[in-house]
Design an enzyme around this catalytic site. Structure first.
Site, PDB file in Angstrom:
ATOM      1  N   GLY A  87      21.581  16.625 -15.281  1.00 35.47           N
ATOM      2  CA  GLY A  87      20.540  16.537 -16.298  1.00 35.47           C
ATOM      3  C   GLY A  87      20.531  17.771 -17.177  1.00 35.47           C
ATOM      4  O   GLY A  87      20.670  18.892 -16.682  1.00 35.47           O
ATOM      5  N   GLY A  89      17.936  18.554 -19.364  1.00 36.26           N
ATOM      6  CA  GLY A  89      16.590  18.779 -19.894  1.00 36.26           C
ATOM      7  C   GLY A  89      16.163  20.231 -19.763  1.00 36.26           C
ATOM      8  O   GLY A  89      16.943  21.103 -19.379  1.00 36.26           O
ATOM      9  N   SER A  90      14.895  20.482 -20.045  1.00 41.83           N
ATOM     10  CA  SER A  90      14.402  21.863 -20.072  1.00 41.83           C
ATOM     11  C   SER A  90      14.436  22.521 -18.694  1.00 41.83           C
ATOM     12  O   SER A  90      14.907  23.654 -18.549  1.00 41.83           O
ATOM     13  CB  SER A  90      12.980  21.905 -20.640  1.00 41.83           C
ATOM     14  OG  SER A  90      12.100  21.108 -19.867  1.00 41.83           O
ATOM     15  N   PHE A  91      13.960  21.812 -17.659  1.00 41.90           N
ATOM     16  CA  PHE A  91      13.895  22.445 -16.348  1.00 41.90           C
ATOM     17  C   PHE A  91      15.281  22.569 -15.720  1.00 41.90           C
ATOM     18  O   PHE A  91      15.603  23.573 -15.083  1.00 41.90           O
ATOM     19  CB  PHE A  91      12.951  21.693 -15.412  1.00 41.90           C
ATOM     20  CG  PHE A  91      12.449  22.557 -14.284  1.00 41.90           C
ATOM     21  CD1 PHE A  91      11.533  23.554 -14.528  1.00 41.90           C
ATOM     22  CD2 PHE A  91      12.912  22.394 -12.999  1.00 41.90           C
ATOM     23  CE1 PHE A  91      11.078  24.376 -13.500  1.00 41.90           C
ATOM     24  CE2 PHE A  91      12.469  23.210 -11.967  1.00 41.90           C
ATOM     25  CZ  PHE A  91      11.547  24.199 -12.219  1.00 41.90           C
ATOM     26  N   GLY A  92      16.129  21.559 -15.899  1.00 35.99           N
ATOM     27  CA  GLY A  92      17.488  21.653 -15.403  1.00 35.99           C
ATOM     28  C   GLY A  92      18.223  22.815 -16.044  1.00 35.99           C
ATOM     29  O   GLY A  92      18.951  23.564 -15.373  1.00 35.99           O
ATOM     30  N   LYS A 187       9.864  15.168 -10.159  1.00 41.31           N
ATOM     31  CA  LYS A 187       8.567  14.905  -9.534  1.00 41.31           C
ATOM     32  C   LYS A 187       8.036  13.559 -10.003  1.00 41.31           C
ATOM     33  O   LYS A 187       7.940  13.317 -11.210  1.00 41.31           O
ATOM     34  CB  LYS A 187       7.560  16.001  -9.895  1.00 41.31           C
ATOM     35  CG  LYS A 187       7.975  17.412  -9.483  1.00 41.31           C
ATOM     36  CD  LYS A 187       7.011  18.446 -10.027  1.00 41.31           C
ATOM     37  CE  LYS A 187       7.455  19.861  -9.705  1.00 41.31           C
ATOM     38  NZ  LYS A 187       6.558  20.876 -10.309  1.00 41.31           N
ATOM     39  N   LYS A 272       0.011  15.279  -9.095  1.00 44.26           N
ATOM     40  CA  LYS A 272      -0.588  16.274  -9.999  1.00 44.26           C
ATOM     41  C   LYS A 272      -0.320  15.921 -11.457  1.00 44.26           C
ATOM     42  O   LYS A 272      -1.098  16.278 -12.350  1.00 44.26           O
ATOM     43  CB  LYS A 272      -0.079  17.678  -9.653  1.00 44.26           C
ATOM     44  CG  LYS A 272       1.415  17.899  -9.816  1.00 44.26           C
ATOM     45  CD  LYS A 272       1.802  18.414 -11.185  1.00 44.26           C
ATOM     46  CE  LYS A 272       3.309  18.524 -11.329  1.00 44.26           C
ATOM     47  NZ  LYS A 272       3.716  19.006 -12.654  1.00 44.26           N
ATOM     48  N   ARG A 336       3.365  18.770 -20.345  1.00 41.02           N
ATOM     49  CA  ARG A 336       3.606  17.523 -21.085  1.00 41.02           C
ATOM     50  C   ARG A 336       2.553  16.477 -20.740  1.00 41.02           C
ATOM     51  O   ARG A 336       2.068  15.757 -21.604  1.00 41.02           O
ATOM     52  CB  ARG A 336       4.996  16.982 -20.760  1.00 41.02           C
ATOM     53  CG  ARG A 336       6.132  17.880 -21.169  1.00 41.02           C
ATOM     54  CD  ARG A 336       7.466  17.189 -21.035  1.00 41.02           C
ATOM     55  NE  ARG A 336       7.797  16.842 -19.666  1.00 41.02           N
ATOM     56  CZ  ARG A 336       8.479  17.622 -18.832  1.00 41.02           C
ATOM     57  NH1 ARG A 336       8.874  18.821 -19.232  1.00 41.02           N
ATOM     58  NH2 ARG A 336       8.768  17.228 -17.611  1.00 41.02           N
ATOM     59  N   GLU A 362       6.125  12.385 -16.694  1.00 41.96           N
ATOM     60  CA  GLU A 362       6.254  11.550 -15.498  1.00 41.96           C
ATOM     61  C   GLU A 362       4.934  10.906 -15.078  1.00 41.96           C
ATOM     62  O   GLU A 362       4.913   9.844 -14.465  1.00 41.96           O
ATOM     63  CB  GLU A 362       6.810  12.373 -14.333  1.00 41.96           C
ATOM     64  CG  GLU A 362       8.271  12.766 -14.475  1.00 41.96           C
ATOM     65  CD  GLU A 362       9.223  11.652 -14.080  1.00 41.96           C
ATOM     66  OE1 GLU A 362       8.776  10.494 -13.931  1.00 41.96           O
ATOM     67  OE2 GLU A 362      10.422  11.936 -13.924  1.00 41.96           O
TER      68      GLU A 362
END
Length: 413
Positions: A87, A89-92, A187, A272, A336, A362
């Site tokens: 992935g 994306g931003s966190f990856g 998540k 969460k 987000r 998510e």
């Protein structure tokens, strides 16, 4: 020591029967004052004692820290030659950058879909889509070839959104070594099956023994990229694997705790996101701080009720992956999911909101799954159920607030 003594009587016009007279009051009418006389030397002694206690406690903590570090193993990073991140994306991207910076000789491969992002990372060392201003380490390499990315990898970080994970993993299953540890950064709950990532990954890969670790906790990708102090938790039923992952990821600006409560860490991380949408709705409707605090407290209780029914530990829900992550996503506008809630609360339509976003929230897809899970375990979740109904366009935010406030007044549990 603090001494008490009686002051002799004195004249004061404020106590005179005639405010314009400066004559002293009669002796029988004069007030007698009890005054605390403090010896500066005496008062400083307790303060010095307290300071000494605090200093000794801090020094003891530092000695324990040095002793622990001297015994801690560091061979995991030394033995690791290649890490793959699924992935782009931003966190990856943030995690790829973080790991690559720990060891210049380490090869960090990012498997991405977008050829433009791939080219940007390899030629300019930037993720042009998510982090156009953050230069990536030279040892971060992007590819669109799953086989090349996974070949000889020692660890795999899975950063694909939950709802797309199953089909994605099924497509690359033939390239995955059956002993490759998967560290899940995703998540959420799969909408139709209610599965968590600890179930999705081994089932999609066709290997029930695929090593699995969940990484969670309060962590915005942008702050990781800026090397700001962050704390997270890795959870695995295999204690040695959790410890190894801790060594791989921990640094001077990223603390990693370990846990064996995979269910607790995953379910807290999934729920969460739904609660963050509720928090955003409250802010978007300008309902004030009292209602925000009440909503988050109620939401924390609902998450704890469901998680413990599913076998999680309540202490996990109070930790980094629970309360820590909830505080971050509910109270900070970088989230987000909270952004979706704020826009819903201010009157925007969900479809318009999702079309305008370039990242996945998510909580939107997880909300319906959460309620199905709550029904399965017979847990009442008023706040999270209201979010699901708002997302399904069956309830307006205003109506949801009215109905929640009119619920029976009950004992707190």
């Amino acid at each position: 020591m603090v001494a008490l003594r009686l002051q002799p009587p004195f004249s004061n016009p404020l106590f005179s029967s005639n405010s314009h007279s400066s004559r002293p009051l009669p002796s029988s009418s004069r007030p007698t004052f009890l005054v605390l006389s403090v010896n500066p030397q005496d008062s400083s002694e307790p303060a010095k004692d307290r300071q000494k206690v605090v200093r000794l406690a801090w020094e003891k903590l530092l000695r324990w820290s040095r002793s622990w570090r001297s015994k801690a193993k560091t061979d995991v990073l030394e033995r690791t030659n290649k890490v793959v991140v699924l992935g782009g994306g931003s966190f990856g991207t943030a995690m790829a950058s973080h790991i690559a910076a720990k060891k210049a000789q380490l090869e960090v491969n990012m498997l991405v879909r977008d050829p433009q992002v791939c080219q940007s990372i390899n030629e300019d060392h930037y993720n042009c889509k998510y982090f156009p201003e953050h230069k990536l380490p030279q040892n971060v390499i992007a590819t669109t070839d799953a086989r090349a990315a996974l070949l000889n990898a020692d660890y795999c970080l899975h950063a694909v959104p939950v709802q797309f994970s199953s089909s994605f993993l099924e497509g690359i299953a033939d390239c995955v070594d059956p002993t490759l540890p998967f560290i899940s950064l995703s998540k959420g709950l799969e909408l139709n099956t209610l599965r968590m990532m600890s179930q999705i990954i081994p089932q999609a890969l066709g290997n029930p023994r695929q090593p699995f670790i969940a990484l969670s906790g309060p962590s915005f990708a942008s702050e990781l990229m800026n090397k700001l102090p962050t704390a997270m938790v890795v959870a695995s039923k295999d204690k040695k694997l959790a410890n190894a992952t801790q060594q791989l990821l921990a640094s001077s600006h990223l603390r990693i705790s370990t846990s064996r409560d995979v269910t607790g860490v995953e379910i807290a991380g999934a729920l969460k996101n739904v609660l963050a949408i509720a928090a955003g709705i409250v802010e978007g409707m300008n309902l004030g701080n009292n209602s925000m605090a009440a909503l988050v407290a109620q939401g924390c209780s609902e998450i704890r009720w469901l998680a413990t029914k599913m076998g999680a530990k309540s202490t996990t829900i109070m930790g980094l992956s629970g309360t820590g992550d909830i505080m971050l996503t509910c109270f900070v506008n970088l989230s987000r999911n909270k952004t979706v809630g704020m826009r819903l609360g201010s009157g925007e339509k969900l479809d318009d909101i999702l079309v305008s976003m370039n990242q996945v929230a998510e909580g939107v897809s997880t909300a319906g799954a959460v309620i199905s899970l709550a029904q399965k375990y017979k847990v009442k979740m008023p706040v999270l159920t209201a979010v699901a109904r708002i997302i399904d366009n069956e309830l307006t935010p205003k109506k949801a607030v009215l109905e929640l406030m009119n619920l029976p007044q009950v004992e707190e549990v």
